[in-house]
Design an enzyme around this catalytic site. Structure first.
Site, PDB file in Angstrom:
ATOM      1  N   ASN A  26     -10.820   4.992 -12.596  1.00 31.22           N
ATOM      2  CA  ASN A  26     -10.493   5.932 -11.516  1.00 31.22           C
ATOM      3  C   ASN A  26      -9.825   5.277 -10.312  1.00 31.22           C
ATOM      4  O   ASN A  26      -9.353   5.963  -9.410  1.00 31.22           O
ATOM      5  CB  ASN A  26     -11.746   6.714 -11.097  1.00 31.22           C
ATOM      6  CG  ASN A  26     -12.181   7.675 -12.199  1.00 31.22           C
ATOM      7  OD1 ASN A  26     -11.417   7.928 -13.141  1.00 31.22           O
ATOM      8  ND2 ASN A  26     -13.386   8.189 -12.103  1.00 31.22           N
ATOM      9  N   ARG A  94      -6.556  13.804 -16.170  1.00 33.83           N
ATOM     10  CA  ARG A  94      -6.696  14.279 -14.798  1.00 33.83           C
ATOM     11  C   ARG A  94      -5.821  13.458 -13.846  1.00 33.83           C
ATOM     12  O   ARG A  94      -5.194  13.984 -12.939  1.00 33.83           O
ATOM     13  CB  ARG A  94      -8.177  14.114 -14.401  1.00 33.83           C
ATOM     14  CG  ARG A  94      -8.554  14.868 -13.177  1.00 33.83           C
ATOM     15  CD  ARG A  94      -8.731  16.291 -13.538  1.00 33.83           C
ATOM     16  NE  ARG A  94      -8.923  17.143 -12.391  1.00 33.83           N
ATOM     17  CZ  ARG A  94      -8.630  18.419 -12.416  1.00 33.83           C
ATOM     18  NH1 ARG A  94      -8.129  18.983 -13.495  1.00 33.83           N
ATOM     19  NH2 ARG A  94      -8.831  19.160 -11.352  1.00 33.83           N
ATOM     20  N   CYS A 118     -11.305  15.879 -18.403  1.00 33.20           N
ATOM     21  CA  CYS A 118     -12.503  16.147 -19.192  1.00 33.20           C
ATOM     22  C   CYS A 118     -13.038  17.553 -18.931  1.00 33.20           C
ATOM     23  O   CYS A 118     -12.911  18.097 -17.836  1.00 33.20           O
ATOM     24  CB  CYS A 118     -13.567  15.106 -18.883  1.00 33.20           C
ATOM     25  SG  CYS A 118     -13.315  13.605 -19.828  1.00 33.20           S
ATOM     26  N   ARG A 123     -12.455  22.823 -12.622  1.00 31.59           N
ATOM     27  CA  ARG A 123     -11.866  21.714 -11.849  1.00 31.59           C
ATOM     28  C   ARG A 123     -10.608  22.186 -11.138  1.00 31.59           C
ATOM     29  O   ARG A 123      -9.480  21.859 -11.525  1.00 31.59           O
ATOM     30  CB  ARG A 123     -11.569  20.532 -12.772  1.00 31.59           C
ATOM     31  CG  ARG A 123     -12.839  20.013 -13.415  1.00 31.59           C
ATOM     32  CD  ARG A 123     -12.593  18.789 -14.226  1.00 31.59           C
ATOM     33  NE  ARG A 123     -12.444  17.603 -13.407  1.00 31.59           N
ATOM     34  CZ  ARG A 123     -12.185  16.399 -13.906  1.00 31.59           C
ATOM     35  NH1 ARG A 123     -12.024  16.250 -15.202  1.00 31.59           N
ATOM     36  NH2 ARG A 123     -12.077  15.351 -13.118  1.00 31.59           N
ATOM     37  N   PRO A 124     -10.797  22.996 -10.093  1.00 34.63           N
ATOM     38  CA  PRO A 124      -9.632  23.535  -9.384  1.00 34.63           C
ATOM     39  C   PRO A 124      -8.851  22.440  -8.653  1.00 34.63           C
ATOM     40  O   PRO A 124      -9.391  21.359  -8.398  1.00 34.63           O
ATOM     41  CB  PRO A 124     -10.252  24.510  -8.379  1.00 34.63           C
ATOM     42  CG  PRO A 124     -11.654  24.039  -8.184  1.00 34.63           C
ATOM     43  CD  PRO A 124     -12.068  23.378  -9.468  1.00 34.63           C
ATOM     44  N   ILE A 125      -7.573  22.740  -8.324  1.00 31.63           N
ATOM     45  CA  ILE A 125      -6.806  21.775  -7.514  1.00 31.63           C
ATOM     46  C   ILE A 125      -6.304  22.452  -6.238  1.00 31.63           C
ATOM     47  O   ILE A 125      -5.288  22.076  -5.680  1.00 31.63           O
ATOM     48  CB  ILE A 125      -5.634  21.142  -8.315  1.00 31.63           C
ATOM     49  CG1 ILE A 125      -4.708  22.212  -8.906  1.00 31.63           C
ATOM     50  CG2 ILE A 125      -6.132  20.217  -9.386  1.00 31.63           C
ATOM     51  CD1 ILE A 125      -3.385  21.631  -9.397  1.00 31.63           C
ATOM     52  N   ASP A 126      -7.071  23.472  -5.798  1.00 33.38           N
ATOM     53  CA  ASP A 126      -6.648  24.214  -4.600  1.00 33.38           C
ATOM     54  C   ASP A 126      -6.597  23.343  -3.347  1.00 33.38           C
ATOM     55  O   ASP A 126      -5.713  23.518  -2.499  1.00 33.38           O
ATOM     56  CB  ASP A 126      -7.554  25.455  -4.387  1.00 33.38           C
ATOM     57  CG  ASP A 126      -9.034  25.098  -4.364  1.00 33.38           C
ATOM     58  OD1 ASP A 126      -9.436  24.158  -5.076  1.00 33.38           O
ATOM     59  OD2 ASP A 126      -9.797  25.753  -3.629  1.00 33.38           O
TER      60      ASP A 126
HETATM   61  N1  EPU Z   1     -12.817  20.563  -5.816  1.00 33.04           N
HETATM   62  C1  EPU Z   1     -12.328  21.804  -5.499  1.00 33.04           C
HETATM   63  N2  EPU Z   1     -10.977  21.934  -5.302  1.00 33.04           N
HETATM   64  C2  EPU Z   1     -10.126  20.882  -5.404  1.00 33.04           C
HETATM   65  C3  EPU Z   1     -10.639  19.611  -5.745  1.00 33.04           C
HETATM   66  C4  EPU Z   1     -12.000  19.478  -5.939  1.00 33.04           C
HETATM   67  O1  EPU Z   1     -13.073  22.778  -5.387  1.00 33.04           O
HETATM   68  O2  EPU Z   1      -8.926  21.079  -5.205  1.00 33.04           O
HETATM   69  C5  EPU Z   1     -14.263  20.400  -6.039  1.00 33.04           C
HETATM   70  C6  EPU Z   1     -14.596  20.113  -7.518  1.00 33.04           C
HETATM   71  O3  EPU Z   1     -14.717  21.297  -8.258  1.00 33.04           O
HETATM   72  C7  EPU Z   1     -15.884  19.337  -7.428  1.00 33.04           C
HETATM   73  C8  EPU Z   1     -15.717  18.557  -6.122  1.00 33.04           C
HETATM   74  O4  EPU Z   1     -14.711  19.232  -5.368  1.00 33.04           O
HETATM   75  O5  EPU Z   1     -16.967  20.215  -7.275  1.00 33.04           O
HETATM   76  C9  EPU Z   1     -15.345  17.123  -6.273  1.00 33.04           C
HETATM   77  O6  EPU Z   1     -14.230  16.972  -7.151  1.00 33.04           O
HETATM   78  P1  EPU Z   1     -13.224  15.731  -7.029  1.00 33.04           P
HETATM   79  O7  EPU Z   1     -11.913  16.250  -6.588  1.00 33.04           O
HETATM   80  O8  EPU Z   1     -13.887  14.658  -6.242  1.00 33.04           O
HETATM   81  O9  EPU Z   1     -13.136  15.241  -8.543  1.00 33.04           O
HETATM   82  P2  EPU Z   1     -11.832  14.844  -9.352  1.00 33.04           P
HETATM   83  O10 EPU Z   1     -10.874  14.149  -8.475  1.00 33.04           O
HETATM   84  O11 EPU Z   1     -11.384  16.007 -10.161  1.00 33.04           O
HETATM   85  C10 EPU Z   1     -12.678  12.463  -9.939  1.00 33.04           C
HETATM   86  C11 EPU Z   1     -12.820  11.630 -11.175  1.00 33.04           C
HETATM   87  C12 EPU Z   1     -14.005  12.114 -11.992  1.00 33.04           C
HETATM   88  C13 EPU Z   1     -15.262  12.064 -11.125  1.00 33.04           C
HETATM   89  C14 EPU Z   1     -15.055  12.845  -9.820  1.00 33.04           C
HETATM   90  C15 EPU Z   1     -16.223  12.735  -8.849  1.00 33.04           C
HETATM   91  C16 EPU Z   1     -10.571  10.893 -11.724  1.00 33.04           C
HETATM   92  C17 EPU Z   1      -9.383  11.043 -12.575  1.00 33.04           C
HETATM   93  N3  EPU Z   1     -11.598  11.726 -11.958  1.00 33.04           N
HETATM   94  O12 EPU Z   1     -12.436  13.790 -10.374  1.00 33.04           O
HETATM   95  O13 EPU Z   1     -14.129  11.215 -13.078  1.00 33.04           O
HETATM   96  O14 EPU Z   1     -16.344  12.623 -11.840  1.00 33.04           O
HETATM   97  O15 EPU Z   1     -13.866  12.379  -9.153  1.00 33.04           O
HETATM   98  O16 EPU Z   1     -16.414  11.423  -8.477  1.00 33.04           O
HETATM   99  O17 EPU Z   1     -10.631  10.033 -10.865  1.00 33.04           O
HETATM  100  C18 EPU Z   1     -14.875  10.549 -15.203  1.00 33.04           C
HETATM  101  O18 EPU Z   1     -14.495   9.406 -14.930  1.00 33.04           O
HETATM  102  O19 EPU Z   1     -15.543  10.809 -16.234  1.00 33.04           O
HETATM  103  C19 EPU Z   1     -14.538  11.657 -14.312  1.00 33.04           C
HETATM  104  C20 EPU Z   1     -14.644  12.923 -14.677  1.00 33.04           C
END
Ligand code: EPU
Length: 416
Positions: A26, A94, A118, A123-126
């Site tokens: 990550n 991702r 995964c 997993r929104p990207i808003d």
């Molecule tokens: N969220 C939103 N909107 C957004 C972005 C996030 O509502 O636009 C919410 C998510 O739904 C969640 C929270 O914010 O409830 C945190 O999500 P985050 O954005 O931190 O997660 P991510 O960037 O999608 C990364 C890692 C994940 C890891 C999480 C938490 C990468 C590619 N992925 O995901 O890694 O679980 O941060 O630390 O870096 C893994 O390695 O197995 C994995 C899934």
């Protein structure tokens, strides 16, 4: 991704020997995308040889970027950078969404497929898209693509309602070429974000971290540099709980980023696992009886969501009931169905996972995502008999040479 590999796991008696931890998945992905912020050569060291990283490198090559890879070193030079990112590979991981921040930082437009990743619930990207809009970009969401165009770059204070690793990284990447200050309020300050910040600073970006705020002042031209990716705390944590689950084991974990593992080690000790540091090596000794815990997962420095599935398996061996609550990804629970097939006494209620003491039986189960794949290997290794894990391909997304490393410490695994 083609999913057809099956892993056979038999009960492993005592684990012993050494495991060498690789570079962090990550942290590697944002740093690879940061290399696209300059036309100059960037050398990344300690890059893990895993499927997600290799797919990301394939995508950037298709964008016209020169990429050379030898062992753990990746040399990237983005003299050219195409703005249409339409490879099907984008949808398989991702980390491909960091191309949004870096390409928009250098160019004024972008068309990209939606990121994959995964299957761990919604997993929104808003937050990412709203931040791009606030920074002066027009965002149009099409059926399976996002089209973004620069209107007027506007330096702003971006406030996230909830801490997001991905959205923090995308704003850092985009703001790196903004000449006026951008602030991020309520950012993620996970070690992976700090690794990227170190790299961006070397490239010429000015970044200050205050209490719950990151202040970025970009530069017109960023420099080519050499940067080392931090070691993977989640891979280290995975092996800590695997070794700790099997009594009388003694496994030496090399390269573990001990300073990033304080909570993981503390929770392991609370569960009755013996963990200590000896000459910079983390030594894990199997438990003398797993103890129950009630665990609340949270953003760093709290216990990481990425180890929830693995710890769930270990807690089936405790003498009384445990609970785990994961407000970050409350629907990361597909492993529960698989563990139930192995007779686990386990359920989710009101977003809390309840784990009752039980003896697992072997079965034919399915890996549903990367961390689930490792968790099911732990389940197979502590269960009398032979367990078959279908779709084990997920494991290779994020663990470097897992079969070799597992066998080296005595886990009975074989790809069929
Ligand atoms: N969220 C939103 N909107 C957004 C972005 C996030 O509502 O636009 C919410 C998510 O739904 C969640 C929270 O914010 O409830 C945190 O999500 P985050 O954005 O931190 O997660 P991510 O960037 O999608 C990364 C890692 C994940 C890891 C999480 C938490 C990468 C590619 N992925 O995901 O890694 O679980 O941060 O630390 O870096 C893994 O390695 O197995 C994995 C899934």
């Amino acid at each position: 991704m083609v999913k057809f590999m099956i892993l056979k796991v038999s009960k492993s008696s005592v684990l012993s020997g050494d495991v060498y931890i690789s570079g962090s998945k990550n942290a590697a992905m944002p740093c690879i995308c940061a290399a696209l912020l300059t036309k100059q050569k960037v050398i990344l060291k300690n890059v893990p040889d895993i499927m997600d990283v290799n797919n990301l490198l394939t995508i950037i090559k298709k964008q016209g970027v020169r990429v050379k890879k030898k062992d753990d070193i990746v040399i990237i030079q983005a003299k050219r950078l195409k703005t249409r990112v339409l490879s099907d590979l984008v949808e398989t991981l991702r980390g491909s969404y960091y191309l949004m921040g870096s390409i928009l930082s250098r160019k004024n437009k972008l068309k990209i497929k939606y990121p994959g990743g995964c299957n761990i619930g919604s997993r929104p990207i808003d937050y990412h898209l709203k931040a791009f809009q606030e920074l002066g970009f027009n965002v149009i969401e099409e059926e399976n693509k996002i089209v973004i165009r620069e209107m007027t770059r506007t330096s702003k204070d971006i406030t996230f309602p909830k801490i997001s690793l991905g959205a923090t990284i995308n704003v850092l990447l985009l703001s790196s070429t903004f000449l006026k200050e951008v602030k991020i309020t309520n950012p993620s300050l996970e070690p992976e974000v700090l690794c990227l910040i170190d790299m961006l600073k070397k490239m010429g970006v000015s970044i200050d971290i205050l209490d719950k705020q990151i202040i970025i002042k970009g530069a017109r031209k960023l420099k080519g540099i050499t940067h080392s990716i931090i070691y993977d705390r989640i891979e280290a944590g995975s092996y800590i709980y695997l070794a700790g689950a099997i009594q009388k084991s003694k496994v030496c974990i090399h390269n573990a980023p001990i300073e990033h593992l304080q909570t993981v080690i503390m929770v392991a000790r609370k569960m009755g696992i013996i963990v200590y540091k000896k000459d910079n090596i983390l030594v894990v000794e199997g438990n003398k009886g797993i103890k129950k815990i009630n665990l609340l997962i949270g953003e760093y420095p709290f216990f990481p969501t990425d180890l929830q599935q693995i710890i769930t398996v270990v807690l089936t061996k405790a003498k009384s009931s445990s609970t785990i609550e994961d407000p970050i990804f409350p629907n990361r629970i597909l492993h529960l169905k698989e563990l139930k097939k192995m007779n686990a006494f386990i359920y989710e209620q009101n977003q809390v996972i309840h784990i009752k003491p039980c003896i697992l039986s072997p079965g034919i189960i399915y890996a549903t995502d990367l961390r689930c794949a490792f968790a099911l290997i732990v389940a197979g290794a502590i269960t009398q008999g032979t367990t078959y894990i279908k779709n084990i391909d997920y494991l290779f997304r994020g663990y470097e040479e897992p079969i070799k490393k597992l066998r080296y410490i005595g886990v009975n695994v074989e790809i069929l």
